[in-house]
Scaffold this motif. Structure first.
Motif, short mmCIF file in Angstrom:
data_model
loop_
_atom_site.label_atom_id
_atom_site.label_comp_id
_atom_site.label_asym_id
_atom_site.label_seq_id
_atom_site.Cartn_x
_atom_site.Cartn_y
_atom_site.Cartn_z
N LEU A 11 0.84 -1.20 0.00
CA LEU A 11 0.00 0.00 0.00
C LEU A 11 0.87 1.25 0.00
O LEU A 11 0.58 2.23 -0.70
CB LEU A 11 -0.94 0.00 1.20
N HIS A 12 1.96 1.23 0.76
CA HIS A 12 2.90 2.35 0.82
C HIS A 12 3.53 2.57 -0.56
O HIS A 12 3.69 3.72 -1.00
CB HIS A 12 3.97 2.04 1.87
N ILE A 13 3.86 1.50 -1.25
CA ILE A 13 4.42 1.60 -2.60
C ILE A 13 3.47 2.36 -3.51
O ILE A 13 3.87 3.29 -4.22
CB ILE A 13 4.73 0.19 -3.16
N PHE A 14 2.20 1.98 -3.48
CA PHE A 14 1.21 2.67 -4.32
C PHE A 14 1.07 4.14 -3.92
O PHE A 14 0.95 5.01 -4.79
CB PHE A 14 -0.15 1.98 -4.25
N ALA A 15 1.08 4.40 -2.62
CA ALA A 15 0.97 5.80 -2.17
C ALA A 15 2.15 6.62 -2.69
O ALA A 15 1.96 7.77 -3.11
CB ALA A 15 0.90 5.84 -0.64
N CYS A 16 3.34 6.05 -2.68
CA CYS A 16 4.51 6.76 -3.22
C CYS A 16 4.39 6.97 -4.72
O CYS A 16 4.70 8.06 -5.23
CB CYS A 16 5.79 5.99 -2.90
N GLU A 18 1.74 7.33 -6.46
CA GLU A 18 0.75 8.37 -6.70
C GLU A 18 1.24 9.75 -6.25
O GLU A 18 0.95 10.75 -6.88
CB GLU A 18 -0.57 8.04 -6.01
N SER A 19 1.97 9.80 -5.15
CA SER A 19 2.42 11.07 -4.60
C SER A 19 3.61 11.65 -5.35
O SER A 19 3.73 12.87 -5.48
CB SER A 19 2.78 10.91 -3.12
N VAL A 70 -5.83 4.16 -9.97
CA VAL A 70 -5.76 3.67 -8.60
C VAL A 70 -7.12 3.62 -7.92
O VAL A 70 -7.27 2.91 -6.92
CB VAL A 70 -4.75 4.47 -7.75
N ASP A 71 -8.10 4.31 -8.44
CA ASP A 71 -9.44 4.19 -7.86
C ASP A 71 -10.11 2.89 -8.29
O ASP A 71 -11.21 2.57 -7.84
CB ASP A 71 -10.30 5.41 -8.16
N GLN A 72 -9.42 2.12 -9.13
CA GLN A 72 -9.91 0.80 -9.54
C GLN A 72 -9.10 -0.34 -8.92
O GLN A 72 -9.31 -1.50 -9.23
CB GLN A 72 -9.87 0.68 -11.06
N ILE A 73 -8.14 -0.01 -8.05
CA ILE A 73 -7.33 -1.03 -7.38
C ILE A 73 -7.73 -1.05 -5.91
O ILE A 73 -7.56 -0.07 -5.19
CB ILE A 73 -5.82 -0.72 -7.51
N GLY A 132 -6.81 4.67 -4.53
CA GLY A 132 -7.14 6.06 -4.82
C GLY A 132 -7.57 6.82 -3.57
O GLY A 132 -7.19 7.99 -3.39
N GLU A 133 -8.32 6.18 -2.70
CA GLU A 133 -8.74 6.83 -1.45
C GLU A 133 -7.54 7.13 -0.56
O GLU A 133 -7.47 8.20 0.05
CB GLU A 133 -9.74 5.93 -0.71
N VAL A 134 -6.60 6.20 -0.50
CA VAL A 134 -5.39 6.41 0.30
C VAL A 134 -4.58 7.57 -0.28
O VAL A 134 -4.14 8.46 0.45
CB VAL A 134 -4.54 5.11 0.35
N ALA A 135 -4.40 7.56 -1.60
CA ALA A 135 -3.63 8.61 -2.26
C ALA A 135 -4.28 9.98 -2.04
O ALA A 135 -3.58 10.96 -1.76
CB ALA A 135 -3.50 8.31 -3.75
N ASP A 136 -5.59 10.05 -2.14
CA ASP A 136 -6.29 11.31 -1.92
C ASP A 136 -6.09 11.81 -0.49
O ASP A 136 -5.87 13.00 -0.26
CB ASP A 136 -7.79 11.17 -2.21
#
Length: 147
Positions: A11-16, A18-19, A70-73, A132-136
């Motif tokens: 999850l942290h990987i995806f957040a990075c 996106e950020s 990411v809103d679809q993952i 997507g929710e985490v990234a937002d």
């Protein structure tokens, strides 16, 4: 029992991605510096995420990025990708209950369905949340003043 940290690292990987993905190449070294784990762990997770079709990784130092919006993952997609379950079961049952003991002989009958329903409930809950929710939420934290 605890789910492996591979899930939250993924999850942290995806957040990075996106950020920072628009400004930096998202490499295993870059991710490892944010997550503070060995880049070898990151490379293994990137491989699993790629194998599940959740990310694309450019050869060399091209970096990683999500393979779809990411809103679809969902959390469930990530959970499945990082191979957390042994034989698809969240709960690992002790190997050899005593068949001569009335409890040992019947423990599976008493628990198996309940544990299966608990796992299904958790997995259904994971399907409700997206990367997507985490990234937002993280992007909102970037915009807030203060510590």
């Amino acid at each position: 029992m605890q789910i492996s940290s591979r899930f939250t690292i993924a999850l942290h990987i995806f957040a990075c991605m996106e950020s920072f993905g628009k400004d930096y190449k998202i490499t295993s070294d870059f991710l490892a510096s944010s997550i503070q784990v060995n880049p070898v762990i990151i490379r293994k997770l990137l491989s699993q995420l790629k194998g599940a079709g959740l990310i694309e990784v450019a050869r060399g130092t091209g970096g990683a990025r999500p393979a779809r919006p990411v809103d679809q993952i969902t959390f469930y997609d990530v959970y499945q990708a990082v191979d957390l379950l042994e034989d698809g079961e969240l709960f690992h049952f002790h190997e050899n209950p005593n068949p001569s003991c009335p409890v040992g002989k019947n423990i599976h009958r008493a628990l198996d369905d309940k544990l299966m329903h608990i796992q299904e409930a958790m997995e259904n809950e994971m399907k409700k949340y997206t990367i997507g929710e985490v990234a937002d939420e993280i992007k909102q934290c970037f915009q807030r003043p203060g510590p």
